[in-house]
Design an enzyme around this catalytic site. Structure first.
Site, short mmCIF file in Angstrom:
data_model
loop_
_atom_site.label_atom_id
_atom_site.label_comp_id
_atom_site.label_asym_id
_atom_site.label_seq_id
_atom_site.Cartn_x
_atom_site.Cartn_y
_atom_site.Cartn_z
N SER A 151 0.65 -1.33 0.11
CA SER A 151 0.02 0.14 0.19
C SER A 151 0.71 0.82 -0.02
CB SER A 151 -1.06 0.16 0.76
OG SER A 151 -1.72 1.13 1.12
N TRP A 208 1.89 1.67 -3.29
CA TRP A 208 1.09 1.69 -4.57
C TRP A 208 0.98 3.27 -4.43
CZ3 TRP A 208 -3.27 4.32 -4.53
CH2 TRP A 208 -4.39 4.43 -4.90
N HIS A 209 1.16 4.05 -3.20
CA HIS A 209 0.78 4.99 -3.25
C HIS A 209 2.07 6.47 -3.60
CE1 HIS A 209 -2.27 4.31 -0.76
NE2 HIS A 209 -3.10 5.74 -0.23
N GLY A 210 3.24 5.70 -3.90
CA GLY A 210 4.40 6.57 -4.38
C GLY A 210 5.18 6.11 -4.67
N PHE A 236 -0.97 9.11 -7.78
CA PHE A 236 -0.81 7.86 -7.66
C PHE A 236 -0.94 6.70 -8.79
CE2 PHE A 236 -1.71 9.09 -3.34
CZ PHE A 236 -0.88 10.24 -2.81
#
Length: 491
Positions: free
Chosen positions: A320, A323-325, A491
């Protein structure tokens, strides 16, 4: 093309106006054309990337059914291919930069522009592949339907991350004009615009100012800014989700709900069932559950059921974060949430016994307030990393909160934000919290548009007029107004 732009509103009205005049095939063709055109508004070349993901995953799914002997190879081959594309465009420079810092290498960064929404439509395509791999009936024969499923413009660039079983069935149904759908949809769009333009963009002024001057900002300003950011990111992302859901509703389609009063959660487990629900359930279904159920340690007895659960949570929140950056700040943010979540899971039984031993009612109002407050404050702590541009800034920001000596107040001149604007932010947040509490008590599982449509025409008219008035009077407009991008577009 931003959702909070006049161009998008014009595109939506024109599309809906033409859409209901067409037969089913025409409706789907129109939406695919509009969706690709919508994506090309950012970068024409990257529409080819989306087309590549669509064709690759579509034919991989088809051949998984036609050639079952190669099913495993096709699944993992296509999975690695789309993840490879995601890695190159989003993480390759981050990978090179990490090598340079750790090993003292001198790799040159590539000139790569991150395609907007790539994380969302790649995850949606992976979910589809996984569904086909585990359930042959999920395979979509129509390339047009599948292309629309991946590219559908309301939820293309920031979700919700939809499931094929939900959307493909709807795309196979002729949508007929329904005034109720139009009203419900436009209501959500209007509420979303208010949350974005009136609340999120206004809070962003102070948040940006404090983070840019965190070394000179006072402890109080640092704390206020991170609390403001918590509400900014919530209103910003919830606004996008509402506009996406509302836009789809005007055409007769139902997207999944993405938020459900998350800041009223009493635990991080509950928080992640209320925040970015489409991504949380995606992680649950496609990473956590498969990992826990296939872990060989569980075959050794009940004693070994905890480690897979712990490792599964750690894996989910690490993914996670990435995934966000492509930044270590996001990784730390994810790991902190993972640590809180694991701590809750490991102490759940002890907590239950403690409450029982001391005759503490789990739903006692004081306990509810304390638990909600703890989760929110810990969440705000993690938001320092989420918002910071670098680990250095994040650590400096936290150091300022703990040991800061600046005497500048919340209304410091160095921030360049008018005192009246900051005061208005406090008023807005107070009103928002009150509305969230009322929504939790009286309509937890019912969306605002549905509740409004149950009222008489006078009440509806007053609400619409009030929302429009708020949007026009308090919206962050100006002579040189430029739409502020939604946070999750990165994102």
């Amino acid at each position: 093309m931003q959702f909070n732009s006049f161009q998008y509103i014009f595109l939506l009205f024109i599309t809906v106006g033409i859409y209901y005049l067409l037969p089913l095939l025409g409706q789907k063709l129109l939406l695919v054309i509009v969706s690709f055109g919508f994506y090309m508004a950012w970068n024409v070349k990257y529409s080819l990337l989306m087309a590549t993901v669509i064709l690759l995953t579509y034919f991989a799914a088809i051949f998984m059914i036609k050639k079952p002997q190669y099913k495993r190879l096709l699944f993992f081959g296509s999975l690695l291919s789309v993840l490879g594309l995601l890695f190159y465009f989003k993480y390759f420079n981050f990978f090179l930069d990490t090598l340079n810092q750790v090993f003292g290498a001198n790799f040159s960064m590539l000139n790569i522009i991150l395609p907007v929404g790539i994380s969302f439509y790649v995850f949606q395509s992976i979910g589809y592949l996984a569904d086909v791999y585990t359930n042959n009936e999920e395979c979509e024969k129509s390339l047009l339907n599948y292309a629309l499923f991946i590219s559908f413009f309301p939820q293309l660039v920031a979700g919700p991350i939809e499931r094929s079983k939900n959307m493909l069935t709807q795309f196979n149904t002729k949508q007929v004009f329904d005034v109720q759908n139009i009203k419900n949809g436009l209501t959500l769009v209007l509420v979303g615009l208010v949350q974005k333009v009136v609340i999120a963009d206004r809070l962003a002024l102070y948040v940006n100012a404090v983070f840019a001057n965190y070394q000179q900002a006072s402890r109080a300003a640092l704390i206020v800014a991170v609390v403001f950011f918590a509400f900014q990111v919530y209103c910003d992302f919830n606004a996008y989700s509402l506009i996406a859901i509302g836009s789809a509703k005007t055409m007769g389609y139902t997207l999944m709900r993405n938020f459900n009063h998350p800041y009223l959660s009493r635990s991080f487990a509950e928080y992640w069932s209320r925040w970015h629900i489409s991504l949380s359930t995606w992680f649950q279904d496609y990473i956590f559950t498969p990992f826990v159920w296939t872990n060989p340690l569980k075959k050794l007895g009940k004693f070994f059921t905890a480690p897979p659960m712990v490792l599964g949570l750690l894996l989910v929140f690490t993914v996670s974060g990435f995934w966000h950056g492509a930044s270590w700040t996001f990784v730390v943010w994810g790991l902190l949430h993972g640590a809180f979540r694991i701590f809750e899971a490991l102490t759940a039984k002890a907590k239950k016994k403690f409450y029982k031993k001391h005759a503490i009612r789990p739903n006692h109002p004081i306990l509810v307030v304390v638990e909600v407050s703890i989760v929110f404050l810990l969440n705000c702590f993690t938001y320092v990393f989420f918002r910071a541009d670098s680990m250095g800034q994040a650590m400096g920001y936290i150091q300022g909160i703990l040991f800061g000596t600046s005497t500048n107040g919340i209304y410091s001149d160095i921030l360049g934000v008018k005192p009246g604007e900051i005061t208005l932010c406090f008023v807005i947040i107070g009103a928002l919290v009150l509305l969230e509490i009322l929504g939790e008590i009286f309509c937890k599982n019912i969306s605002f548009d549905v509740i409004l449509q149950q009222k008489n025409v006078v009440v509806q008219s007053v609400v619409y007029a009030a929302l429009l008035l708020i949007l026009v009077v308090f919206g962050m407009y100006g002579v040189s107004y430029v739409e502020n991008p939604f946070i999750y577009f990165q994102f």
